[in-house]
Every structure is written in structure tokens, then in C-alpha cells.
Design an enzyme around this catalytic site. Sequence first.
Site, PDB file in Angstrom:
ATOM      1  N   LYS A 297     -27.638 -15.549  19.656  1.00  0.00           N
ATOM      2  CA  LYS A 297     -27.384 -15.948  18.267  1.00  0.00           C
ATOM      3  C   LYS A 297     -26.237 -16.956  18.210  1.00  0.00           C
ATOM      4  O   LYS A 297     -25.232 -16.816  18.928  1.00  0.00           O
ATOM      5  CB  LYS A 297     -27.055 -14.693  17.456  1.00  0.00           C
ATOM      6  CG  LYS A 297     -26.925 -14.909  15.958  1.00  0.00           C
ATOM      7  CD  LYS A 297     -26.687 -13.551  15.293  1.00  0.00           C
ATOM      8  CE  LYS A 297     -26.517 -13.675  13.792  1.00  0.00           C
ATOM      9  NZ  LYS A 297     -26.318 -12.349  13.163  1.00  0.00           N
TER      10      LYS A 297
ATOM     11  N   SER B 167     -29.109 -11.862   9.319  1.00  0.00           N
ATOM     12  CA  SER B 167     -28.727 -13.186   9.758  1.00  0.00           C
ATOM     13  C   SER B 167     -29.189 -13.537  11.178  1.00  0.00           C
ATOM     14  O   SER B 167     -29.033 -14.683  11.602  1.00  0.00           O
ATOM     15  CB  SER B 167     -27.198 -13.330   9.674  1.00  0.00           C
ATOM     16  OG  SER B 167     -26.553 -12.377  10.507  1.00  0.00           O
TER      17      SER B 167
ATOM     18  N   SER C  67     -28.249  -7.342   9.788  1.00  0.00           N
ATOM     19  CA  SER C  67     -28.589  -8.619  10.411  1.00  0.00           C
ATOM     20  C   SER C  67     -29.413  -8.553  11.686  1.00  0.00           C
ATOM     21  O   SER C  67     -29.950  -9.564  12.123  1.00  0.00           O
ATOM     22  CB  SER C  67     -27.316  -9.425  10.669  1.00  0.00           C
ATOM     23  OG  SER C  67     -26.776  -9.882   9.461  1.00  0.00           O
TER      24      SER C  67
END
Length: 469
Positions: A81, A156, A180
Amino acid sequence: MTDNLSRKTAVELASLIATKAVSPVEVLDAHLATIARVNPKLNAIVTLVEDAARERAKGAEAAVMRGDKLGALHGLPVVIKDITPTKGIRTTYGSPLFKDNVPTEDAEVVRRLKAAGAIVLGKTNTPEFAAGANTFNDVFGVTRNPWNPALSPAGSSGGSAVAVATGMAPLAQGTDFGCSIRMPASFCGIVGIRPTPGLTPNWPMPLAWDPGQVHGPLARTAEDAALMLDSITGFSRISPISVAPPWASARAIVADAKDAKGLRVAYVSDIAGIGVEPEIDEICRATAMSLRDAGATVEEIAFDISDGKGPYQAWRGLWMVGQQFLNLDRLEEFGVNLKGNVKAGLKVTPTDFGASEQKRAQLFQRFAKFFEQYDLLVTPQSPVKQFPVEMNFPTLINGKKLENYTDWIAGSFLITLMSLPGGSVPAGKTSDGLPVGIQIIGPRFEEPLILSVMKIVQQSHPVGWPPHA
């Protein structure tokens, strides 16, 4: 053969590499081919390091041929990420302020993945500093859902979820503070787990003692998630809340899981008092009840912890200020989500925080009593279906307006507030073919149990591959 390799599980690929049936270079090429075909329309991977990955793959192949001792993830491509620092690989945090940032050190979680033999293939899209449950930013634009590109993959860790769901990588790293890891897993039809805080070291997060944001795996199967979890958990001297897991191997436990005999499971359709769409509730309830077929005792009960929503907002506000403390002088340069979160945090008073911590402690005791009666709590992961990618967040559930823009993820963030582990696993599909996830929550450090039940759910409720993969 290329497509075939990119659709194999991480466990299968690790075995094929270790037995010399395929080489790490072949595995890499298969995933690069999938990226070239799929990523342009979905925008999951935003920085690709093909040359560096190829060099590492060649080194991994040489290690196999020499007969070296191999790590559990030897030769497996993994994506990271874009809020997690990677040495020598651009890490933008999804923010124009850091669009050219190249860290000189890996985050501890990345170091551990590399130590286990994983090959970092690239960085995945995220909202600015992970503030938001949709995946878009001003640096790279929007990430789209592989089940319907007009819809959101949530956030996210949306880029990581899409990359795994489509076979661009067998494993991905994500972070989870509100939802997330769990929500993108649900929206993309894969597995994601938020571990107990401290199990996966957070270094170099600005808030070193923070139990909120944790690193965790996204994978296509529960056993793959357990394989990756084993590689990133464990005590670390550079993380002040770090703890060693009380189990030797989550993967070994999950691999041995055959049924749910003796388990006491509670299904709750709405722990947050926000409502849930009827079709989602129906799918999730049916899947929870089907655990009876595997030997579990399953009851539907009422369990309302909606009085934790205010305390979470106070905690989240202060967390945002702490996270962005060094950037406060550039606050007006942030995007609307991040700027709004930090400004809300600046309004939280010591009295607000004191009251929220009192309530938080009461809620934890409520959970402690719950887990005396039940082993696991099962809820819908999301109260709503995947929403249009242009929407920042859903504003209505069953026609009822939400009070706060984060309210729709309250069923997830209330679990974060309690420092409990929880994960999402596909439970089925809606009438229009979209995946629906159930959230499985257990006591602290019960990740192997959660993943074992996820494995059973996946065996009885497969959702298959998304059409845009």
C-alpha cells in the site's frame, strides 16, 4: 500457463517454487502479464518496479537451484500500500505533497515480507494518507472495482484489494484503522484481516504507541492470508506495543481446520445502529447460519455498541492530528477528506477524550462478557452495496440519512475501537452479481480461529473471479 499461474493461490505457488515445478521468474512474468492486461482499466498498482522485481526473482530462482533454505513466501510477488514506506520505491501517501518521495528505509512489515522471500512488485493506490473509505487521490486518480468498474472498491486499501482480486499479485499488504483492510476485501470478494494491535509492528508510524492503525494481509483465500500473517507477526524491539503471537503458526492451524464443531457463534445484523440493506443482511445471515452445517452453534442475537461511535470520532480526531503533526503548517494543501479529519481533531477537547475513554473501557467489558458466551461474532462487513466510484461515501442506508460521513463504516470502526481482530470473507453475491462479505470478530489474538472459520465459509460459499480480471 501464464494466466494459470496468476490464478493460483499463494500456498500453491510457494509449493510449486519450492519443488522446482516453476521458477520465481515464471511466476513474476505471469503476474506482470496480468498487470499489463488489467491494471490500465482498474488503476490498482500506481508504481510498478518491474526491473527490480525481476532481479530479485532471478536471485530467488538461483537460491532454489542451490538448495538454499527458503522462506515461507520465497519467490512470491507482493504489492505494498502506498502509505507504507518502501526503500528505493516511491511512496506518495496518495498526497501531492509527497508525490516524489522515495524512502531510504523499508517499513518493518516490508522488511519482514522480504525476509520471508517475498518480491515487492509495486505500490497500490490509496486515498490521501489513507483518509477515506473510497480509493482516489490527486496524484493517481481513482481505483475501480473489478466486479463493475463503475463502482468503488472501497478503501483505504482499495488498490491492494483490487490487485489481489484480479490476480495481479497473490498477496498484498494493507493497513486498517477504520475499515481499510476489511471493507475493500468485502467489496472486491477476497479475504482481509485486521490483526490484534501489536502483532504486526507499526514502525515507522508517527504514533508509535498507537493501537489503531495496523498492518495486515489481503489474499484470495484464508490459508493464503494465514501464510502471509505468519511472516509479518512477531515481537519487534522498534515497536513499543509489539507482542509475539501466542501461536506458532496461523497457517498450520488454518490448514488443519476441517469443521466448526463446538464453536459458539453469534450473528448480529447491525452492531452500530445504522441499519443494513435487506439483501445484504439476508445473505450474511444465511451464511452465518450455514456454519451449523460445519458443526457450530449459531444464534442471532441483539448486540448494540452504537454508543461507541462518539468515542471513536474523538479518538480518530486526535489520531489524525498526531499523524499529521509535522504537516500541520500545510493543512490547507491537503485534500478535503484529510483536511476535514485533521480540523475535526483540532476541536477535540481533553474532556471529550476523557469521556470517550471511559465509554471505551465500558464497551470493552461488554465484549469481555460477550466472549464468555460466544467464541465469535459475525456481522455484515458493509451495510451497503458497492457504490458509484464518483461518490466519496454513501449518505443513505435504507433511505435514512447518515449523521457523519464515516457512519457507514461504524460496524467496522467499532471493532477497531475495541482493539479486537476482525476480518472479511466473501459470503455470497447479490442479485446483480456483486460480492458481499461477512465480518468475523474474535477475542484478541484469535486470528487463527477467525481465519479457520473464513476457510470453511469460502469452501461452502465460493464467489469465483470478478469479470474484469
